[in-house]
Design a protein around this motif. Structure first.
Motif, short mmCIF file in Angstrom:
data_model
loop_
_atom_site.label_atom_id
_atom_site.label_comp_id
_atom_site.label_asym_id
_atom_site.label_seq_id
_atom_site.Cartn_x
_atom_site.Cartn_y
_atom_site.Cartn_z
N MET A 1 -1.65 -4.75 -9.96
CA MET A 1 -3.02 -4.40 -10.32
C MET A 1 -3.84 -5.68 -10.49
O MET A 1 -3.32 -6.69 -10.94
N SER A 3 -7.19 -7.95 -11.89
CA SER A 3 -8.18 -8.08 -12.97
C SER A 3 -8.88 -9.43 -12.83
O SER A 3 -8.39 -10.33 -12.14
N SER A 91 -4.32 -6.76 -16.25
CA SER A 91 -3.66 -6.27 -15.05
C SER A 91 -2.51 -5.35 -15.38
O SER A 91 -2.20 -4.41 -14.63
N GLU A 92 -1.85 -5.58 -16.49
CA GLU A 92 -0.72 -4.75 -16.91
C GLU A 92 -1.18 -3.44 -17.53
O GLU A 92 -0.41 -2.49 -17.66
N GLY A 93 -2.48 -3.38 -17.94
CA GLY A 93 -3.01 -2.15 -18.52
C GLY A 93 -3.12 -2.17 -20.01
O GLY A 93 -3.53 -1.18 -20.63
N ASP A 94 -2.78 -3.30 -20.66
CA ASP A 94 -2.89 -3.37 -22.12
C ASP A 94 -4.34 -3.53 -22.57
O ASP A 94 -4.67 -3.29 -23.73
N ARG A 96 -8.51 -2.84 -21.23
CA ARG A 96 -9.31 -2.14 -20.22
C ARG A 96 -9.91 -3.13 -19.23
O ARG A 96 -10.54 -4.10 -19.60
#
Length: 518
Positions: A1, A3, A91-94, A96
């Motif tokens: 992902m 970011s 990128s890991e989703g921790d 937003r």
């Protein structure tokens, strides 16, 4: 992902924006950093990994790629640790994704997740403010610099605090009781920050005063003229006559710094790694007195990634070169351009690093190697060859750039025994302030030493008698055009002290007297 976060680096005295792009993909676990990163930035990979794990987050198992753009800009700062870590968490989703890139982030990470202070934070913050970011996150250690920069700037002490803040609304974060971060404000600055400091830092104490210097009233008069016009001053005299004491008190005579000078001085201190000391954030003019063994790079700055030298650390203050004839000749000659241009530019690998150096230069020297040439009580032991070699350290071009030269004599015993106290620092400072106020009332802003050619024509025009006087002096003393213009500037300052709109013959005579004593 994928970011993206925003940060900055400091090049010379300027902040430059940097975008930190992070992508996590399938592949062997690891992290690669691209984008003209220095060894310092490349080493951050292990710091970031430990900081993320010790802050309670899971470290990604995939292949992490970090791209620092623009790729043509060299990155040589640990301040990118924190934005890279936030990018990985995003990128890991921790965190937003949509809010991460609305923040400007700088900070170095410790292995346990603490955020450490960085050098050059102030110019980076000022640059990011101009970009209209939602908020700026800086280390707690750089809190005073954040308060000076002003705006929506938050200070954090850990990676987790930073991650929580990125997910919050910056307008509500400061008042949220659950938030441990605080909005930096002017209240963080020392209470006496806006006060006018009387004495230079690191050299003399608050009890030092020109009244302590017995005799040497002529030298004090020269100091007043030099401070009122920011003219360079060279003092020549035998050991113990008071040269160092006079130089150490000179910053106390200079006028209070303007808001612009305060900010410029704070930026220099920030870039030099002095921004975390509250003492450095007071309205104190710098006073630098490097030892005569200093090298060229130490004096004017430089290095692979150029850093400020002593001339820049003395910006808006006093640069005192004691025992000037003991300095390396090449080191002295390197001052030619900075004295004239008020700035120094270093070129490294296609980048230009410009540092300001608008300082009040004060030099002190003995008349000869033994120090007693011309002394009434002690005999000089130097040969003529030694004296010539000693004096050749100060070349004609350097002497030509120093507006005022004075010879100082030893104080007589009678003066010591009677404890004659002359002008005090407060009295001398009042004279300087009065001269500057008079100049301001007559349409001049700034110091007379900074006047350009068109200013000389406007404010230093001479009457018929004065022109004849200077014509004779120009020919008799073989003056250069530079020496002539500098003499006019000193005469203009002397006229300001006398609150005279016109430059008169007596003003020119005194100004010439200060140039003809070398």
């Amino acid at each position: 992902m994928y970011s993206r976060t925003r940060s900055a680096v400091c090049l010379g005295m300027e902040g430059r924006e940097v975008f930190v792009e992070t992508d996590i993909s399938r592949g062997l676990p690891g992290i690669g950093v691209v984008g003209l990163a220095s060894t310092m930035v490349m080493e951050s990979r292990e710091r970031i990994k430990s900081a993320i794990m010790n802050s309670g987050y899971d470290y990604p198992k995939g292949r992490i790629t970090v791209n620092l753009t623009p790729a043509s800009l060299r990155k040589n700062s640990s301040c990118l640790d924190l934005p890279i870590a936030i990018g990985i968490l995003a990128s890991e989703g921790d965190i937003r994704l949509r809010v991460a890139e609305d923040w400007g982030i700088i900070g170095e990470l410790a292995l346990d997740g603490r955020v450490l202070g960085v050098e050059g934070a102030l110019p980076m913050m000022l640059h990011m403010k101009d970009k209209g970011l939602k908020g700026i996150i800086v280390p707690e250690a750089n809190r005073l610099e954040a308060a000076l920069a002003g705006g929506n700037i938050f200070a954090v002490s850990s990676l987790r605090e930073c991650a929580n803040l990125v997910c919050a609304d910056p307008d509500k974060a400061a008042s949220d009781p659950d938030m441990k971060v605080l909005l930096a404000s002017a209240e963080d600055l020392p209470s006496d920050f806006i006060d006018t400091a009387i004495f230079p830092e690191d050299t003399v104490t608050g009890d030092a005063d020109f009244a302590d210097i017995i005799g040497q009233e002529n030298a004090k008069r020269a100091v007043v003229i030099a401070a009122a016009g920011r003219h360079g001053l060279l003092m020549v005299g035998s050991p113990g006559c008071g040269k160092t004491m006079i130089a150490g008190r000179m910053a106390g005579v200079m006028p209070a710094m303007t808001e612009r000078e305060i900010l410029e001085t704070a930026i220099v201190r920030s870039v030099a790694g002095r921004g975390d000391d509250s003492v450095r954030f007071k309205n104190i003019r710098p006073f630098r007195a490097p030892h005569h063994t200093i090298g060229r790079a130490g004096l004017i700055g430089g290095g692979m990634y150029p850093v400020p030298g002593e001339i820049t650390l003395a910006h808006n203050g006093v640069l005192f070169l004691d025992e000037i004839c003991e300095f390396n000749k090449d080191t002295i000659e390197s001052l030619r351009v900075p004295i004239e241009e008020k700035k120094i530019t270093h070129f490294r690998k296609g980048e230009a690093y410009t540092f300001p150096c608008n300082f009040q230069i004060v030099m002190a020297a003995n008349p000869c190697p033994c120090g007693y040439l011309g002394d009434k009580d002690r005999e000089c032991t130097c040969s003529q060859a030694d004296i010539d070699r000693y004096r050749r350290k100060l070349s004609g071009p350097i002497l030509d750039r120093i507006d005022m030269h004075i010879n100082m004599e030893k104080v007589a015993y009678e003066d010591l025994s009677e404890a004659k106290r002359g002008m005090t620092t407060a009295e001398m400072r009042a004279q300087v302030s009065g001269a500057l106020e008079f100049a301001k009332r007559n349409g001049r802003v700034g110091f007379n030493s900074d006047m350009k050619a068109h200013d000389l024509e406007m404010y230093c025009s001479l009457g018929h008698k004065e022109k004849i006087f200077m014509n004779r002096a120009y020919d008799a003393f073989a003056m250069s055009p530079r020496a002539y213009s500098r003499t006019l500037k000193v005469a203009r300052t002397i006229a300001d002290l006398a609150e005279s709109t016109l430059i008169r013959t007596e003003h020119l005579a005194e100004a010439l007297n200060y140039r003809l004593q070398e």
